[in-house]
Write an enzyme that holds these catalytic residues in place. Structure first.
Site, short mmCIF file in Angstrom:
data_model
loop_
_atom_site.label_atom_id
_atom_site.label_comp_id
_atom_site.label_asym_id
_atom_site.label_seq_id
_atom_site.Cartn_x
_atom_site.Cartn_y
_atom_site.Cartn_z
N SER A 43 4.36 13.33 -4.35
CA SER A 43 3.09 12.61 -4.34
C SER A 43 3.24 11.42 -3.42
O SER A 43 4.33 10.91 -3.23
CB SER A 43 2.73 12.12 -5.73
OG SER A 43 2.55 13.20 -6.61
N SER A 81 1.11 18.55 -4.99
CA SER A 81 1.14 17.26 -4.33
C SER A 81 -0.09 16.42 -4.68
O SER A 81 -1.20 16.92 -4.69
CB SER A 81 1.19 17.49 -2.81
OG SER A 81 1.30 16.27 -2.13
N ASP A 83 -1.93 13.42 -3.14
CA ASP A 83 -2.01 12.63 -1.92
C ASP A 83 -3.24 11.73 -1.96
O ASP A 83 -4.35 12.22 -2.06
CB ASP A 83 -2.09 13.56 -0.69
CG ASP A 83 -1.01 14.63 -0.72
OD1 ASP A 83 0.15 14.26 -0.94
OD2 ASP A 83 -1.35 15.79 -0.55
#
Length: 158
Positions: A43, A81, A83
């Site tokens: 992340s 992830s 983001d």
């Protein structure tokens, strides 16, 4: 118009799959990754700051270019992830009190914004690599030791 401005990036990074890491165009991640296949669980929070006079729409567009900088480090922003990118400008300060009801505001013309997009992508890429390079080696849960990127790259050169 003869004025110098700054675009900078600050990241809180947790790079995903190490085998994807690219530094200066070289896939060093494939050289230093463990043999065990790892899932992309990284992340990142990317903060872009500038003193350029940008409006809200231009700042949103700048945030999208943070993803370009992330991709240049080898990330493909996988399913696991997280983001996040935010951007702000210190230009066009709004006074707390004013005798005027309508305030003037400057903004960069869109025809001149490509250089700013490039600066955003480059500064995010550099901030990510720098955060990983300067991170110390640490021991995680169950005694798992993870070397900092500097130590990993030193191993490659020996």
């Amino acid at each position: 118009d003869g004025t110098e401005y700054t675009v900078g990036a600050l990241v809180m990074s947790n790079f995903g799959g190490m085998r994807d890491l690219v530094v200066a165009g070289r896939n060093v991640g494939a050289e230093i990754a463990d043999a065990i296949e790892e899932r992309d669980r990284g992340s990142i929070i990317m903060i872009l700051a500038t003193d350029l006079p940008l409006n809200e729409r231009q700042l949103r567009r700048l945030c999208r270019r943070a993803g370009v900088g992330l991709a240049r480090t080898g990330s493909y922003m996988g399913n696991g992830s997280g983001d996040i990118a935010i951007a702000f400008t210190t230009a066009n300060r709004v006074p707390h009190y004013s005798d005027c009801a309508v305030l003037d505001r400057k903004m960069l013309h869109d025809d001149s914004i490509d250089t700013v997009f490039r600066a955003a992508a480059e500064s995010v890429e550099e901030a990510i690599i720098s955060s990983m390079y300067h991170a110390p080696t640490f021991t995680g849960r169950a005694g798992t030791v993870k070397l900092g990127l500097r130590e990993e790259l030193d191993k490659l050169s020996h």
